[in-house]
Design a protein around this motif. Structure first.
Motif, short mmCIF file in Angstrom:
data_model
loop_
_atom_site.label_atom_id
_atom_site.label_comp_id
_atom_site.label_asym_id
_atom_site.label_seq_id
_atom_site.Cartn_x
_atom_site.Cartn_y
_atom_site.Cartn_z
N MET A 127 0.24 -1.49 -0.11
CA MET A 127 0.38 -0.04 -0.03
C MET A 127 0.97 1.80 -0.30
O MET A 127 1.25 1.95 -1.27
N ASP A 128 2.05 1.41 1.03
CA ASP A 128 2.07 2.46 0.38
C ASP A 128 4.08 1.57 1.21
O ASP A 128 4.56 2.05 2.19
N TYR A 129 4.39 1.12 -0.71
CA TYR A 129 5.35 1.03 -0.53
C TYR A 129 6.85 2.15 0.07
O TYR A 129 7.76 1.10 0.46
N ILE A 130 6.56 3.04 0.34
CA ILE A 130 7.56 4.22 0.67
C ILE A 130 7.86 3.44 2.16
O ILE A 130 9.40 3.33 2.79
N SER A 131 7.23 3.52 2.93
CA SER A 131 7.19 2.98 4.58
C SER A 131 6.47 0.79 4.57
O SER A 131 5.22 1.77 5.39
N ALA A 132 6.56 1.16 3.89
CA ALA A 132 6.30 -0.65 4.09
C ALA A 132 6.06 -1.52 5.55
O ALA A 132 5.17 -2.26 6.31
N VAL A 133 7.09 -0.57 6.29
CA VAL A 133 7.37 -1.72 7.47
C VAL A 133 6.30 -0.97 8.49
O VAL A 133 5.84 -1.91 8.80
N SER A 134 5.71 0.44 8.24
CA SER A 134 5.14 0.71 8.98
C SER A 134 3.37 0.42 9.03
O SER A 134 2.85 0.15 9.79
N ASN A 135 3.46 -0.33 7.58
CA ASN A 135 2.07 -0.61 7.47
C ASN A 135 2.06 -2.17 8.04
O ASN A 135 1.06 -2.68 8.08
N GLY A 136 3.69 -2.38 7.59
CA GLY A 136 3.62 -4.48 8.36
C GLY A 136 3.09 -4.14 9.65
O GLY A 136 2.32 -4.71 9.93
N LEU A 137 3.97 -2.98 10.26
CA LEU A 137 3.24 -2.81 11.73
C LEU A 137 2.08 -2.37 12.22
O LEU A 137 1.58 -2.50 13.40
N GLY A 138 1.61 -1.96 11.54
CA GLY A 138 0.25 -1.07 12.43
C GLY A 138 -0.50 -2.29 11.72
O GLY A 138 -1.34 -3.03 12.59
N TYR A 139 -0.20 -3.44 11.12
CA TYR A 139 -1.65 -4.69 10.57
C TYR A 139 -1.39 -5.27 11.68
O TYR A 139 -1.94 -5.63 12.56
N CYS A 140 -0.04 -5.95 11.45
CA CYS A 140 0.27 -6.75 12.81
C CYS A 140 0.04 -6.08 14.44
O CYS A 140 -1.01 -7.83 15.30
#
Lengths: 151, 371
Positions: B72-85
């Motif tokens: 989704m937000d490929y520039i900050s993929a880690v943040s996206n993953g954190l929110g989902y997790c």
């Protein structure tokens, strides 16, 4: 007066050029000369898939448990097996991995209980056809083989 | 719109900006209603990159969907993953072990720096300063190398799993992070030397795209945009998650809420991120990195909403579980989409050339706007 001096001798301009010049130091150069020089790939890089074989007897490590196919979000792994009547174990017959749909998330690798399926450091997976992206068992074990064209 | 005064005033020119325009940071189409150089109104047409991520989630198990949020937000993929997790962990009543939380904080803050660096480079390129792009991408490369060494991918990382981390830290992680953190403030000084002290840059951005605190709240704008308007709204402070309450950092704010203030806020945020990383990397607790998560993960019937402070603003995940393997419904609250709504309010009355600057400082990623 000072402003005039700066403007007359182009001090601002030279300061800007000095920043640019400073950044030409070789330690600031990050450009990879890719075809001439191989890039440094991290150990954990998730690249081309590989189906590991036991180096001692050249048998596959895969136990046909189908867990990778279940774990795959895109359902791109197809595992085929036969039940061996002697050993009562599953024998791997086919293993198809569609790299064109793969997003290299590494879930199949995590799911594998015997470390047979692995995402390697190889990243050169281009092919001329869509069919070339679908890797069969031989390609997964030996690496991609180049297409032979008639001369 | 003002009354028609002369013959020329009556001609409202409708101009399509995008979807191929390089300054729209992707495939955003903006219909500009122009009166000469003046912008009378804008209308965003989105959806060119729509992939139906929320629908995909309904056909995937919870673990399987994790790599999709990186896209989704490929520039900050880690943040996206954190929110989902975090959202799934809240739904399932799991808590990640302290070691995993510390590593998560380090990686998300590194990602925030990478995102802001990339924003700075592209935004400066939009305005006409080409040099910062080369420098910022060079520093971003260091962050991407850390990601590559840690989880094996540079952009769409899939770094976190539900319940903690899949990978243990690699050897040399701490040195690499520390070296990056030591070097970065000097590099930021260099960017400030190039931009903040640059008269062209300052005059180009000051007073452009003003969005005051009142409007920010009305539009639901979050992230650096609302902080530039003087509201110290940072979810890391307001509702700490993932152990952010242990770290000492400031929330940089400015007063005017124009493009220049947003730039200054992001620069200050990078320095604060460095502070957080240094504190977190100094004492990463030992212990396991993965909590006990059943292989067949079936959360109880219920719903959970978790929002985190992504580099672009408040990123929220709302998950409804019906007790099966797949989420019944997953809704993403993307910061870019909500921030983009304020574009019209900011652009009215400005010039065409300023639209590019305003879009730049909203910091949108179209993968997240369209999902």
């Amino acid at each position: 007066m000072k402003k005039l001096f700066r403007r007359f001798f182009l001090v601002d301009f030279l300061e800007g050029l000095w920043v640019t010049f400073r950044n030409q130091h070789p330690k600031y150069i990050y450009t990879e000369q890719y075809p001439a020089e191989r890039p440094q790939i991290a150990e954990r890089y998730r690249g081309a898939p590989r189906l590991n074989i036991n180096p001692e007897n050249n048998e596959t490590l895969c136990i046909s448990c189908n867990l990778c196919a279940i774990a795959c979000p895109e359902n791109l792994i197809v595992v085929g097996w036969d039940r061996n009547p002697v050993t009562k174990r599953k024998d791997l017959t086919t293993f198809i991995y569609d790299t064109s749909r793969c997003m290299f998330c590494g879930l199949c690798e995590d799911a594998c209980p015997v470390d047979a399926l692995e995402l390697t450091q190889d990243f050169e997976m281009a092919s001329y056809t869509r069919e070339g992206q679908i890797w069969d068992r031989r390609m997964l074990e030996e690496g991609p083989y180049p297409v032979k064209y008639k001369s | 719109m003002s009354a028609v005064e002369t013959f020329l005033d009556s001609n409202e020119l409708v101009l399509n900006m995008g979807p191929q325009h390089p300054s729209t940071h992707g495939v955003l189409r903006i219909i500009l209603k122009l009166d000469g150089e003046k912008v009378n109104g804008t209308e965003c047409v989105i959806g060119y990159l729509h992939r139906g991520v929320e629908k995909i989630a309904e056909a995937r198990t919870y673990q399987m969907f994790a790599p999709y949020v990186d896209r989704m937000d490929y520039i900050s993929a880690v943040s996206n993953g954190l929110g989902y997790c975090l959202a799934v962990e809240k739904l399932g009543g799991i808590e990640a072990p302290p070691r995993a939380q510390a590593v998560r904080v380090i990686l998300t803050e590194l990602n925030r720096i990478a995102s802001h660096l990339f924003w700075l480079g592209t935004h400066a390129l939009d305005i006409g300063a080409i040099t910062p792009l080369f420098y910022t991408l060079r520093e971003r490369e260091e962050v991407l190398k850390i990601f590559e060494n840690y989880c094996g991918a540079r952009l769409t990382t899939h770094a976190f799993r539900i319940g903690g981390l899949q990978y243990e830290l690699y050897e040399g992680f701490e040195e690499q992070v520390r070296k990056f953190c030591d070097d970065l403030p000097g590099k930021i000084d260099e960017y400030e030397e190039l931009l903040t002290g640059n008269r062209i840059w300052v005059e180009r951005l000051t007073g452009v795209g003003i969005l005051n605190a009142e409007d920010c709240k009305r539009y639901g704008v979050s992230g650096p945009m609302i902080r530039a308007a003087g509201v110290p709204a940072d979810l890391r402070k307001l509702q700490p998650y993932c152990g952010y309450e242990q770290y000492d950092f400031d929330v940089p704010t400015r007063v005017n809420g124009d493009c220049f203030d947003r730039y200054v806020v992001r620069m200050a945020e990078m320095r604060q991120s460095v502070r957080i990383i240094q504190q977190a990397a100094a004492n990463v607790p030992t212990g396991p990195v993965m909590a006990k998560v059943p292989k067949v993960f079936k959360p109880a019937i219920g719903e959970a909403y978790v929002s985190i402070e992504a580099p672009k603003g408040e990123l929220g995940y709302f998950i409804v579980s019906d007790g099966t393997l797949n989420p019944y419904r997953l809704r993403v609250r993307p910061p870019s989409l909500v921030n983009l709504q304020s574009l019209d309010a900011m652009c009215k009355g400005t010039l065409v050339a300023d639209v590019v600057a305003i879009i730049g400082t909203i910091d949108i990623v179209l993968g997240e706007v369209d999902r």
